[in-house]
Design a protein around this motif. Structure first.
Motif, short mmCIF file in Angstrom:
data_model
loop_
_atom_site.label_atom_id
_atom_site.label_comp_id
_atom_site.label_asym_id
_atom_site.label_seq_id
_atom_site.Cartn_x
_atom_site.Cartn_y
_atom_site.Cartn_z
N ARG A 183 -21.49 -9.87 20.99
CA ARG A 183 -20.94 -10.54 19.81
C ARG A 183 -21.43 -11.98 19.71
NH1 ARG A 183 -17.53 -7.10 17.48
NH2 ARG A 183 -16.72 -5.39 18.77
N PHE A 184 -21.59 -12.65 20.83
CA PHE A 184 -22.21 -13.97 20.81
C PHE A 184 -23.65 -13.88 20.31
CE2 PHE A 184 -18.75 -15.35 23.63
CZ PHE A 184 -18.52 -16.63 23.15
N GLU A 185 -24.36 -12.86 20.75
CA GLU A 185 -25.74 -12.67 20.31
C GLU A 185 -25.80 -12.46 18.81
OE1 GLU A 185 -29.55 -9.66 21.17
OE2 GLU A 185 -27.54 -9.16 21.90
N ALA A 186 -24.91 -11.64 18.28
CA ALA A 186 -24.90 -11.37 16.84
C ALA A 186 -24.53 -12.61 16.05
CB ALA A 186 -23.92 -10.24 16.54
N THR A 187 -23.55 -13.38 16.54
CA THR A 187 -23.15 -14.61 15.85
C THR A 187 -24.29 -15.61 15.83
OG1 THR A 187 -20.83 -14.29 16.47
CG2 THR A 187 -21.50 -16.51 15.84
N GLY A 188 -24.98 -15.75 16.95
CA GLY A 188 -26.13 -16.66 17.00
C GLY A 188 -27.24 -16.23 16.07
#
Length: 416
Positions: free
Chosen positions: A227-232
């Motif tokens: 989810r951090f990857e997607a947000t970034g």
């Protein structure tokens, strides 16, 4: 389809372990008032073992709607099947229908009519949740065109929308198959930004978003690191497509408030300390690159302060903020300066040693003190003007013109 009419809509159904929800899903396509001759279905079974593929083939053999079925090995996510379906689609528009969900009967007819009349590239049809929540702030009115930089449409970035296929082909727009979550947000945001307009249908429920009883809905899967990857990735897309300024600031509110901040909610304190620290480490480069005072001023105080604590790398301050909110404590409203600027006295207000500035506590958008239903605090007019540099420039030009005109009429015109 050289000797056939080009369909108005290609309904793309990516299906994995979709029984029995797939039955109602496909029945809702057959029930459309748009008519079977104006629709095609492209269905992709992504390696199901529960009879999904077999049902798709039986449906294709009996339905009046032209239906193509692709059966493939499991790809591990929704992007692959959607991209396969998009590559086969021939309609003027495409709609990505999840196999768990279903249409309202007039959905496609209303959306196609809207897109044709307004000449827009994306149409949002009202979505309601069935056994689950669904975004609601964008359904206040039906509109032929909305401004993505001022409306609430950026808070619904799921793929369940009508897209003009010419736009997708012109941009070469496809779902990112390297992402295991959040791929639809990138796809939809790029279509919003680079397309020729967005329409909204709010007076009819076009789409029913279903919560599965077995808990296997795709949005419930994925680790926090994904989810951090997607947000970034969403932040990077916005920064790449929109120049610095108020428009970019407005769009950046979305990944910060729907994405990043969810990782720092009340449940964080129940997680192991190594997970808490790992989340702070994952957030650090995103905060350093994309978190700015201009973005912060567009976010309500309680959420802004949590993000400020993350930006400072201070888990201790974040815990204090979360405890304060969880206890449903009502912050004191402190008014300072000649303009009586309101601040919400959350923990550590006025304590400069923490690194939190007074500006982090300032009410810059309409806010609530405590829970909704309690005191509503309006941002002062001066604060609202600071969020709109173009308005300030326009007012300066207007004042300058009026002053010069007054002087000219006073001294230059002959007396009567």
């Amino acid at each position: 389809m050289n000797d056939k009419q080009v369909p108005d809509v290609s309904v793309i159904v990516g299906a994995y372990e979709a029984m029995p929800y797939l039955i109602r899903c496909l029945e809702s396509v057959e029930a459309q008032t748009l008519g079977a001759d104006r629709i095609e279905i492209v269905a992709v079974d992504d390696g199901s073992t529960d009879g999904t593929g077999e049902y798709l083939e039986k449906f294709a053999a009996r339905t009046a709607i032209p239906t193509r079925v692709v059966r493939q090995a499991n790809s591990g996510g929704p992007s692959g099947p959607r991209n396969v379906g998009l590559g086969l689609a021939e309609g003027r528009y495409v709609f990505f229908l999840d196999a768990d969900d279903y249409f309202g009967e007039e959905a496609l007819e209303r959306m196609v009519t809207m897109a044709d009349r307004a000449a827009t590239d994306v149409v949002l049809g009202k979505i309601v949740g069935v056994n689950r929540g669904a975004p609601g702030s964008m359904w206040t009115r039906t509109a032929d065109r909305v401004d993505i930089y001022s409306s609430q449409v950026i808070f619904t970035l799921s793929a369940q929308k009508l897209f003009r296929r010419e736009l997708l082909e012109r941009l070469g727009l496809r779902f990112d198959e390297t992402l295991r979550t959040g791929e639809d947000a990138l796809f939809t945001m790029e279509a919003y930004i680079r397309g020729k307009g967005v329409s909204v249908i709010s007076d009819y429920t076009c789409y029913h978003l279903v919560g599965r009883d077995d808990g296997k809905h795709v949005t419930r899967t994925g680790s926090y690191a994904l989810r951090f990857e997607a947000t970034g990735a969403l932040m990077a897309l916005i920064a790449r497509l929109v120049p610095p300024g108020p428009k970019r600031d407005r769009l950046m509110v979305r990944p910060f408030t729907v994405g990043l901040i969810q990782q720092f909610a009340h449940g964080l304190m129940r997680q192991p300390e190594e997970v808490q620290r790992h989340k702070m480490e994952l957030a650090a480069p995103l905060m350093a690159r994309y978190w700015t005072p201009e973005v912060a001023r567009r976010i309500k105080v309680a959420e802004r302060l949590r993000l400020e604590c993350v930006a400072l790398g201070r888990l201790d301050l974040l815990r204090d903020m979360l405890d304060f909110v969880k206890a449903e404590t009502k912050p004191e409203v402190v008014r300072k300066g000649r303009a009586r600027t309101p601040y919400l006295a959350f923990p550590h207000f006025g304590d400069r040693s923490t690194g939190l500035k007074d500006a982090s506590y300032e009410v810059t958008v309409p806010d609530w003190v405590g829970r909704p239903g309690l005191e509503r605090i309006e941002a002062p007019r001066a604060a609202r003007r600071r969020r709109s540099p173009l308005i300030r420039v326009a007012r300066r030009i207007r004042t300058h013109v009026r002053t010069r005109w007054a002087r000219w009429t006073r001294y230059a015109l002959p007396s009567s």
